[in-house]
Design an enzyme around this catalytic site. Structure first.
Site, mmCIF file in Angstrom:
data_model
loop_
_atom_site.group_PDB
_atom_site.id
_atom_site.type_symbol
_atom_site.label_atom_id
_atom_site.label_comp_id
_atom_site.label_asym_id
_atom_site.label_seq_id
_atom_site.Cartn_x
_atom_site.Cartn_y
_atom_site.Cartn_z
ATOM 1 C CG HIS A 128 11.346 16.629 48.626
ATOM 2 N ND1 HIS A 128 11.179 15.292 48.881
ATOM 3 C CD2 HIS A 128 10.559 16.908 47.571
ATOM 4 C CE1 HIS A 128 10.314 14.785 48.013
ATOM 5 N NE2 HIS A 128 9.923 15.747 47.201
ATOM 6 C CG ASP A 205 17.439 16.939 48.023
ATOM 7 O OD1 ASP A 205 17.615 16.676 46.821
ATOM 8 O OD2 ASP A 205 16.309 16.966 48.551
ATOM 9 C CD GLN A 208 13.546 19.746 41.633
ATOM 10 O OE1 GLN A 208 13.789 20.038 40.460
ATOM 11 N NE2 GLN A 208 12.494 19.018 41.965
ATOM 12 C CE LYS A 231 12.864 15.019 41.543
ATOM 13 N NZ LYS A 231 11.425 15.216 41.372
ATOM 14 C CB CYS A 370 7.234 16.334 48.788
ATOM 15 S SG CYS A 370 6.360 15.048 47.913
HETATM 16 N N1 7TS Z 1 14.477 16.340 46.822
HETATM 17 C C1 7TS Z 1 13.936 17.327 46.099
HETATM 18 C C2 7TS Z 1 14.436 18.727 46.250
HETATM 19 C C3 7TS Z 1 12.900 17.030 45.207
HETATM 20 O O1 7TS Z 1 12.361 18.012 44.491
HETATM 21 C C4 7TS Z 1 12.450 15.696 45.092
HETATM 22 C C5 7TS Z 1 11.278 15.329 44.228
HETATM 23 C C6 7TS Z 1 13.072 14.714 45.845
HETATM 24 C C7 7TS Z 1 14.081 15.077 46.712
HETATM 25 C C8 7TS Z 1 12.698 13.275 45.756
HETATM 26 O O2 7TS Z 1 13.098 12.748 44.538
HETATM 27 P P1 7TS Z 1 12.671 11.266 44.126
HETATM 28 O O3 7TS Z 1 13.176 11.114 42.734
HETATM 29 O O4 7TS Z 1 13.302 10.353 45.084
HETATM 30 O O5 7TS Z 1 11.166 11.231 44.211
HETATM 31 N N2 7TS Z 1 10.429 16.382 43.995
HETATM 32 C C9 7TS Z 1 9.199 16.321 43.433
HETATM 33 C C10 7TS Z 1 8.455 17.456 43.191
HETATM 34 O O6 7TS Z 1 8.808 18.598 43.425
HETATM 35 N N3 7TS Z 1 7.293 17.083 42.619
HETATM 36 O O7 7TS Z 1 7.271 15.748 42.515
HETATM 37 C C11 7TS Z 1 8.454 15.264 43.017
#
Ligand code: 7TS
Length: 412
Positions: A128, A205, A208, A231, A370
């Site tokens: 990501h 990371d 997910q 999430k 992303c």
């Molecule tokens: N890493 C992964 C694998 C992600 O899917 C996301 C967010 C992040 C990091 C970042 O997370 P945040 O909470 O700091 O924003 N992914 C997504 C997505 O797939 N669609 O919108 C956000």
């Protein structure tokens, strides 16, 4: 951590999520954008209202009753979230704004200090942007080099290439646990072994994965692991960084200010104990407490049950979508993926598809999720993505597939 394997009482669970009852022009919402953010159950929302109605106060400061109550709840929330991922306690669990900030914290606090010319950071092609751009830019600033473990044609990590790429020059391996685009579940524990064989750190990371399967930082032997509250049924504005205690002790702080200090003079300052050393300023108090409530909620359901439910929905969606020759689903086979499917319908832009699905009250995400460089590897500028969670049903997958079929006919 629960290991029971019972089917989810999805209809019962859905009652905890009033938002799922929303209708658009008389059609009930089908929410399939859970990889972007999940919905919050009443239990989590009520934790926030209770906080504001009953004990809103700043933490660690006052000796008055409200502040004490808020402080205890906020501090205990760290232990609860730490326990959720198998960490030893609050010393290993820093609250951040989310996965992105967790990644930046380590990249700035550790990376800027430790990396230099000749050093390498090994990522994967399916990172990501939160990890990819962060390490890429820190490497540019320090003279270190970023390398990317390639993916195979069927969307797995090429582990033979990984073995060659992780060497004594490697200082950090940073890999996504479950890809938010391919749905691939990566062997992060094997990557951690490879990293440690070469005295490098392993950053996982887990944005997910922590929401939908049992994740244990000790089993993986991660040095760092990041995830986001929003999430996993929690609020926005809160996430976590797990770090091994001795590493967090050694690192310098990332943000300076109040709360994170022990003793300050005009000339110098010393740092508070873990994890407060990394939590400068007034923290997201209600979000932190509600984050812990989300962990309770998920543990009550059972993470293994959630994992299986999502996998079943993803498998079903994959099979239903690929019955059409003009639909391409990215990533590993139907029966070996996390709970999402990213796909394209030939000759229809993902944004148009998403807009048509929206007319049927089906909410999915369209774009690059992303992961722009990964989309380049896939040969697509964008994709449509349906992502599932504990409250989704097979009927909702049918609604998705019907709407995709409507779009096919519209553009035929
Ligand atoms: N890493 C992964 C694998 C992600 O899917 C996301 C967010 C992040 C990091 C970042 O997370 P945040 O909470 O700091 O924003 N992914 C997504 C997505 O797939 N669609 O919108 C956000």
């Amino acid at each position: 951590m629960s290991q029971q394997t019972e089917p989810l009482d999805v209809e019962g669970l859905r009652e905890d999520f009033p938002i799922l009852q929303r209708e658009f022009d008389g059609t009930q919402l089908v929410y399939l954008d859970n990889a972007a953010t999940t919905q919050s159950p009443r239990q989590v929302v009520e934790t926030i209202t209770d906080y504001y109605y009953e004990y809103n106060a700043n933490v660690h400061r006052g000796i008055h009753q409200l502040s004490q109550e808020a402080s205890v709840a906020y501090e205990d929330a760290h232990d609860r979230v730490a326990e959720f991922v198998g960490a030893d306690g609050r010393e290993e669990l820093v609250f951040t704004k989310g996965t992105t900030e967790s990644m930046n914290l380590v990249a700035y606090a550790w990376g800027l200090e430790e990396l230099g010319p000749g050093d390498e950071v090994v990522l994967t092609e399916m990172e990501h942007h939160s990890s990819l751009v962060t390490w890429q830019q820190i490497c540019k600033r320090t003279g270190a080099e970023c390398k990317y473990i390639p993916i195979t044609d069927d969307g797995y990590l090429d582990m033979e290439a990984a073995e060659d790429m992780i060497t004594d020059d490697t200082e950090m391996v940073s890999a996504v646990h479950v890809s938010n685009t391919l749905g691939t579940v990566n062997p992060v524990s094997d990557l951690a072994d490879l990293a440690h064989d070469h005295d490098a750190y392993m950053f996982v990371d887990a944005a997910q994965s922590v929401p939908n399967r049992p994740v244990d930082v000790k089993e993986i032997d991660a040095d760092f692991l990041a995830f986001s509250g929003h999430k996993m049924c929690g609020p926005t504005g809160i996430g976590a960084l797990y770090g091994k205690e001795h590493i967090l002790e050694e690192m310098e702080p990332y943000l300076y200010g109040g709360e994170m200090i022990l003793k300050v003079t005009y000339e110098d300052a010393t740092w508070n104990e873990l994890p407060w050393k990394y939590e400068a300023g007034t923290p997201p108090i209600s979000q932190g407490i509600a984050f812990a409530e989300a962990c309770d909620y998920l543990d009550e359901i059972g993470l293994e049950n959630i994992r299986r439910h999502e996998a079943e929905l993803a498998e079903y969606a994959y099979e239903q979508l690929t019955q059409y020759d003009d639909v391409e689903v990215y990533g590993p086979p139907a029966d070996d993926r996390g709970g999402l499917v990213a796909f394209n319908l030939e000759d229809v832009h993902a944004h148009d598809l998403s807009s048509i699905l929206n007319d049927s009250a089906v909410a999915i995400r369209a774009g690059d999720h992303c992961t722009q460089p990964l989309h380049d590897v896939l040969g697509a500028t964008a994709s449509a993505r349906a992502s599932f969670y504990l409250y989704n049903t097979k009927d909702e997958v049918d609604r998705l597939v019907e709407a995709v079929d409507d779009a096919r006919q519209l553009f035929a």
